[in-house]
Design a protein around this motif. Structure first.
Motif, PDB file in Angstrom:
ATOM      1  N   LEU A 111       0.815  -1.217   0.000  1.00 45.26           N
ATOM      2  CA  LEU A 111       0.000   0.000   0.000  1.00 45.26           C
ATOM      3  C   LEU A 111       0.844   1.259   0.000  1.00 45.26           C
ATOM      4  CD1 LEU A 111      -2.797  -0.942   2.578  1.00 45.26           C
ATOM      5  CD2 LEU A 111      -3.040  -0.767   0.100  1.00 45.26           C
ATOM      6  N   THR A 112       2.030   1.192   0.609  1.00 42.38           N
ATOM      7  CA  THR A 112       2.861   2.393   0.755  1.00 42.38           C
ATOM      8  C   THR A 112       4.061   2.401  -0.174  1.00 42.38           C
ATOM      9  OG1 THR A 112       4.112   1.324   2.547  1.00 42.38           O
ATOM     10  CG2 THR A 112       2.201   2.643   3.170  1.00 42.38           C
ATOM     11  N   VAL A 113       4.173   1.429  -1.078  1.00 36.32           N
ATOM     12  CA  VAL A 113       5.331   1.381  -1.963  1.00 36.32           C
ATOM     13  C   VAL A 113       5.353   2.630  -2.846  1.00 36.32           C
ATOM     14  CG1 VAL A 113       4.145   0.126  -3.816  1.00 36.32           C
ATOM     15  CG2 VAL A 113       6.626  -0.072  -3.560  1.00 36.32           C
ATOM     16  N   GLY A 114       6.510   3.201  -2.993  1.00 36.38           N
ATOM     17  CA  GLY A 114       6.653   4.400  -3.800  1.00 36.38           C
ATOM     18  C   GLY A 114       6.463   5.700  -3.053  1.00 36.38           C
ATOM     19  N   LEU A 115       5.974   5.631  -1.825  1.00 35.27           N
ATOM     20  CA  LEU A 115       5.791   6.844  -1.032  1.00 35.27           C
ATOM     21  C   LEU A 115       7.098   7.204  -0.331  1.00 35.27           C
ATOM     22  CD1 LEU A 115       2.326   6.213   0.677  1.00 35.27           C
ATOM     23  CD2 LEU A 115       2.813   7.541  -1.384  1.00 35.27           C
ATOM     24  N   LYS A 116       7.469   8.455  -0.390  1.00 36.60           N
ATOM     25  CA  LYS A 116       8.661   8.897   0.319  1.00 36.60           C
ATOM     26  C   LYS A 116       8.381   8.943   1.819  1.00 36.60           C
ATOM     27  CE  LYS A 116      10.556  11.669  -3.485  1.00 36.60           C
ATOM     28  NZ  LYS A 116      11.004  13.025  -3.912  1.00 36.60           N
ATOM     29  N   ARG A 117       9.324   8.385   2.574  1.00 32.64           N
ATOM     30  CA  ARG A 117       9.193   8.324   4.033  1.00 32.64           C
ATOM     31  C   ARG A 117       7.871   7.677   4.436  1.00 32.64           C
ATOM     32  NH1 ARG A 117      11.367  14.433   5.615  1.00 32.64           N
ATOM     33  NH2 ARG A 117      13.415  14.240   4.607  1.00 32.64           N
ATOM     34  N   GLY A 118       7.583   6.554   3.794  1.00 32.07           N
ATOM     35  CA  GLY A 118       6.333   5.864   4.089  1.00 32.07           C
ATOM     36  C   GLY A 118       6.425   4.920   5.264  1.00 32.07           C
ATOM     37  N   GLY A 119       7.569   4.866   5.956  1.00 38.49           N
ATOM     38  CA  GLY A 119       7.738   3.936   7.063  1.00 38.49           C
ATOM     39  C   GLY A 119       6.769   4.182   8.201  1.00 38.49           C
ATOM     40  N   LEU A 120       6.562   5.457   8.564  1.00 42.86           N
ATOM     41  CA  LEU A 120       5.637   5.781   9.644  1.00 42.86           C
ATOM     42  C   LEU A 120       4.202   5.447   9.253  1.00 42.86           C
ATOM     43  CD1 LEU A 120       5.066   6.984  12.412  1.00 42.86           C
ATOM     44  CD2 LEU A 120       5.014   9.261  11.347  1.00 42.86           C
ATOM     45  N   LEU A 121       3.831   5.775   8.030  1.00 40.78           N
ATOM     46  CA  LEU A 121       2.488   5.454   7.550  1.00 40.78           C
ATOM     47  C   LEU A 121       2.287   3.938   7.528  1.00 40.78           C
ATOM     48  CD1 LEU A 121      -0.218   6.273   6.345  1.00 40.78           C
ATOM     49  CD2 LEU A 121       0.884   6.340   4.089  1.00 40.78           C
ATOM     50  N   LEU A 122       3.317   3.207   7.124  1.00 42.23           N
ATOM     51  CA  LEU A 122       3.238   1.754   7.105  1.00 42.23           C
ATOM     52  C   LEU A 122       2.965   1.207   8.509  1.00 42.23           C
ATOM     53  CD1 LEU A 122       3.588  -1.030   5.815  1.00 42.23           C
ATOM     54  CD2 LEU A 122       6.072  -0.748   6.042  1.00 42.23           C
ATOM     55  N   SER A 123       3.659   1.753   9.492  1.00 44.64           N
ATOM     56  CA  SER A 123       3.445   1.304  10.868  1.00 44.64           C
ATOM     57  C   SER A 123       2.013   1.581  11.323  1.00 44.64           C
ATOM     58  CB  SER A 123       4.430   2.006  11.806  1.00 44.64           C
ATOM     59  OG  SER A 123       5.765   1.706  11.448  1.00 44.64           O
ATOM     60  N   LEU A 124       1.502   2.753  11.001  1.00 41.04           N
ATOM     61  CA  LEU A 124       0.139   3.108  11.397  1.00 41.04           C
ATOM     62  C   LEU A 124      -0.899   2.225  10.719  1.00 41.04           C
ATOM     63  CD1 LEU A 124       0.382   7.023  11.361  1.00 41.04           C
ATOM     64  CD2 LEU A 124       0.362   5.505  13.350  1.00 41.04           C
ATOM     65  N   LEU A 125      -0.610   1.801   9.491  1.00 38.04           N
ATOM     66  CA  LEU A 125      -1.541   0.940   8.772  1.00 38.04           C
ATOM     67  C   LEU A 125      -1.515  -0.492   9.292  1.00 38.04           C
ATOM     68  CD1 LEU A 125      -0.967   2.090   5.072  1.00 38.04           C
ATOM     69  CD2 LEU A 125      -3.023   2.457   6.441  1.00 38.04           C
TER      70      LEU A 125
END
Length: 218
Positions: A148-162
């Motif tokens: 879901l977060t591939v390609g997003l810059k600095r998506g690590g935090l969003l990944l954790s929240l998801l």
């Protein structure tokens, strides 16, 4: 599929894909909790199942953003999307590689860390069983979140929240298996629910993750 699995395992070990990092984090959790809670064995024995499962969950979470990020950066993900191998199969293989690098080592080392938390003797077997059965679900769910977060810059935090809310049922039932086993009770019901979560995740989430990747690659 075997070639892709071997490639991902090699990249994980060469690029620090979570093997040593996950184990180190798991060890730190087992060491720091007694320092914060106190050395009283009864208290540690009570909270040990939950602490060990939380530590394993967070250790798996550390390397989730690397499942697809490196392939997206070098263009390999576009090749996988157009390869003869179905993208759903590639997602499943990458989730399996993540589990082999993180979940399996955590499962094997967990009895040693259980000693630090005074886990009752009857709980060691069920700790290994629950982690061995539950950590594949963590990797599969994590692969879905990473897609879901591939390609997003600095998506690590969003990944954790998801991903963290999706991890909650696995955490609850996994810790309950260890708790009941340590108390000499029958852990059959939470163990069956844990197996159902893993089986359902393995059956459904590769398709959802593949669809998310296709959308992000457009």
């Amino acid at each position: 599929m075997i070639a892709l699995l071997v490639r991902d395992l090699r990249l994980a070990f060469r690029a620090g894909g979570g093997f040593g990092l996950g184990l180190a984090f798991f060890l730190l959790v087992a060491v720091l909790v007694p320092l914060g809670v106190g050395p009283e064995g009864g208290t540690l024995a009570t909270i040990a199942p939950g602490i060990l499962w939380v530590g394993a969950l967070l250790a798996c979470l550390l390397s989730l953003d690397r499942i697809f990020a490196l392939d997206f950066e070098d263009g390999s993900l576009d090749l996988l999307a157009t390869a003869p191998l179905p993208l759903e199969g590639a997602v499943a293989v990458k989730a399996a590689a993540h589990w082999l690098v993180t979940g399996l080592p955590l499962t094997l080392v967990s009895p040693v860390l259980g000693l630090l938390l005074f886990l009752p003797a009857d709980g060691y077997f069920w700790l290994v069983v629950s982690l061995g059965l539950g950590t594949p679900a963590l990797s599969i769910i994590g692969a879905f979140g990473a897609a879901l977060t591939v390609g997003l810059k600095r998506g690590g935090l969003l990944l954790s929240l998801l991903v963290l809310p999706l991890y909650v049922p696995t955490l609850i039932f996994g810790a309950e298996v260890v708790k009941r086993g340590a108390m000499g009770m029958d852990p059959g019901t939470p163990l069956a629910l844990l197996a159902a979560i893993t089986a359902g995740s393995a059956a459904l989430l590769p398709f959802a993750a593949a669809a998310a990747i296709r959308v992000n690659l457009r």
